[in-house]
Design a protein around this motif. Structure first.
Motif, PDB file in Angstrom:
ATOM      1  N   LEU A  27       0.790  -1.237  -0.074  1.00 18.51           N
ATOM      2  CA  LEU A  27       0.013  -0.005   0.158  1.00 18.51           C
ATOM      3  C   LEU A  27       0.902   1.507  -0.149  1.00 18.51           C
ATOM      4  O   LEU A  27       0.652   2.136  -0.537  1.00 18.51           O
ATOM      5  N   HIS A  28       2.024   1.174   0.721  1.00 19.27           N
ATOM      6  CA  HIS A  28       2.944   2.258   0.738  1.00 19.27           C
ATOM      7  C   HIS A  28       3.558   2.447  -0.730  1.00 19.27           C
ATOM      8  O   HIS A  28       3.727   3.771  -1.023  1.00 19.27           O
ATOM      9  N   LYS A  29       3.833   1.322  -1.168  1.00 17.26           N
ATOM     10  CA  LYS A  29       4.450   1.463  -2.686  1.00 17.26           C
ATOM     11  C   LYS A  29       3.539   2.318  -3.549  1.00 17.26           C
ATOM     12  O   LYS A  29       4.023   3.047  -4.461  1.00 17.26           O
ATOM     13  N   ILE A  30       2.351   1.557  -3.605  1.00 16.91           N
ATOM     14  CA  ILE A  30       1.350   2.250  -4.492  1.00 16.91           C
ATOM     15  C   ILE A  30       1.120   3.580  -4.120  1.00 16.91           C
ATOM     16  O   ILE A  30       1.049   4.457  -5.146  1.00 16.91           O
ATOM     17  N   SER A  31       1.109   4.017  -2.844  1.00 21.21           N
ATOM     18  CA  SER A  31       1.035   5.408  -2.728  1.00 21.21           C
ATOM     19  C   SER A  31       2.120   6.035  -2.887  1.00 21.21           C
ATOM     20  O   SER A  31       1.711   7.271  -3.840  1.00 21.21           O
ATOM     21  N   ASN A  32       3.113   5.912  -3.220  1.00 26.92           N
ATOM     22  CA  ASN A  32       4.392   6.554  -3.792  1.00 26.92           C
ATOM     23  C   ASN A  32       4.280   6.816  -5.173  1.00 26.92           C
ATOM     24  O   ASN A  32       4.737   7.807  -5.509  1.00 26.92           O
ATOM     25  N   LYS A  33       3.925   5.560  -5.923  1.00 21.08           N
ATOM     26  CA  LYS A  33       4.057   5.629  -7.044  1.00 21.08           C
ATOM     27  C   LYS A  33       2.793   6.760  -7.670  1.00 21.08           C
ATOM     28  O   LYS A  33       2.774   7.209  -8.609  1.00 21.08           O
ATOM     29  N   THR A  34       1.656   6.545  -7.025  1.00 23.21           N
ATOM     30  CA  THR A  34       0.723   7.241  -7.441  1.00 23.21           C
ATOM     31  C   THR A  34       0.898   8.939  -7.217  1.00 23.21           C
ATOM     32  O   THR A  34       0.615   9.543  -8.171  1.00 23.21           O
ATOM     33  N   LYS A  35       1.523   9.292  -6.185  1.00 25.51           N
ATOM     34  CA  LYS A  35       1.926  10.536  -5.905  1.00 25.51           C
ATOM     35  C   LYS A  35       3.045  11.011  -7.066  1.00 25.51           C
ATOM     36  O   LYS A  35       2.948  12.142  -7.793  1.00 25.51           O
ATOM     37  N   ILE A  37      12.091  12.906 -12.220  1.00 29.90           N
ATOM     38  CA  ILE A  37      11.055  11.674 -11.434  1.00 29.90           C
ATOM     39  C   ILE A  37      11.179  10.556 -12.518  1.00 29.90           C
ATOM     40  O   ILE A  37      10.950   9.548 -11.871  1.00 29.90           O
ATOM     41  N   THR A  38      11.059  10.698 -13.724  1.00 33.11           N
ATOM     42  CA  THR A  38      11.234   9.241 -14.558  1.00 33.11           C
ATOM     43  C   THR A  38      12.248   8.689 -14.248  1.00 33.11           C
ATOM     44  O   THR A  38      12.302   7.144 -13.931  1.00 33.11           O
ATOM     45  N   PHE A  39      13.380   9.064 -13.834  1.00 35.98           N
ATOM     46  CA  PHE A  39      14.560   8.514 -13.597  1.00 35.98           C
ATOM     47  C   PHE A  39      14.460   7.641 -12.227  1.00 35.98           C
ATOM     48  O   PHE A  39      14.967   6.500 -12.091  1.00 35.98           O
ATOM     49  N   TYR A  40      13.795   8.491 -11.232  1.00 35.42           N
ATOM     50  CA  TYR A  40      13.679   7.913 -10.063  1.00 35.42           C
ATOM     51  C   TYR A  40      12.608   6.541 -10.056  1.00 35.42           C
ATOM     52  O   TYR A  40      12.668   5.728  -9.577  1.00 35.42           O
ATOM     53  N   LEU A  41      11.571   6.881 -10.989  1.00 39.70           N
ATOM     54  CA  LEU A  41      10.522   5.597 -11.075  1.00 39.70           C
ATOM     55  C   LEU A  41      11.248   4.217 -11.897  1.00 39.70           C
ATOM     56  O   LEU A  41      10.959   3.222 -11.505  1.00 39.70           O
TER      57      LEU A  41
END
Length: 209
Positions: free
Chosen positions: A4-12, A186-190
């Motif tokens: 849930l934490h991972k999804i939240s970060n990716k959503t942000k 941001i793309t690099f981070y993802l």
């Protein structure tokens, strides 16, 4: 909870990307609109100011000729009349071209005053009032000077507006570059940066030997 934490970060992160892309699109649209306006101003400077300045020069040239002819003492009335009437026809051949350009309210008033002076000269020519023709020509020339001043003022306004929009485009371009850098970060981070996984070492069972 970790998922849930991972999804939240990716959503942000995706939400931030969406905002950055939206800002870039709006900035680009504004840049295109400014470019269109700059083009219109440049065309306006040429069509409505430089071309009109040429018309004013032609008017002035013909009026100086009329004034000079009216003041000549060695010409017969018939020759003066013919030459002035012929020159007025040349002047009026420009009128429609002048009126097709964009005229400010003040410019329209001065232009109408100029036309009235030309009509007055025509009547005075019929009556052979040479002294009055010279005075009317001088009045018309002063009106042309006022029209010429309007061309300079309006040209400066359009040029200033074009320069301001050009500077805005430069600022927007710099903003877009900065936003693209953020977007790339941001793309690099993802794509590249990953969370280090914690490994839990399970102790081996005690040996029976």
């Amino acid at each position: 909870m970790k998922d849930l934490h991972k999804i939240s970060n990716k959503t942000k992160a995706a939400f931030i990307l969406l905002i950055v892309m939206l800002i870039i699109i709006l900035s680009n649209f504004n840049t295109l609109q400014n470019s269109k306006k700059v083009n219109e101003n440049i065309n306006g400077i040429y069509k409505d100011r430089l071309v009109v300045a040429h018309y004013i020069f032609q008017y002035s040239k013909e009026l100086h000729f009329i004034k000079a002819e009216a003041e000549k003492l060695n010409l017969s009335d018939t020759i003066k009349t013919d030459e002035i009437i012929s020159t007025l026809k040349v002047i009026h051949s420009i009128d429609q071209l002048y009126e097709k350009t964009v005229l400010t309210p003040t410019e329209r008033i001065f232009f109408q005053n100029f036309l009235n002076s030309c009509n007055t000269i025509n009547k005075q020519t019929q009556n052979k009032n040479w002294d009055q023709i010279a005075k009317s020509s001088e009045k018309a020339l002063k009106t042309l000077e006022q029209l010429s001043q309007i061309q300079i003022t309006e040209g400066k306004v359009k040029l200033a507006s074009a320069n301001a929009m050009y500077n805005d485009n430069n600022s927007l371009g710099q903003l877009e570059i900065a936003l693209l850098i953020v977007l790339g970060g941001i793309t690099f981070y993802l794509l590249i940066v990953k969370k280090t996984k914690r490994t839990i070492k399970i102790p081996e069972p005690p040996s029976m030997n």
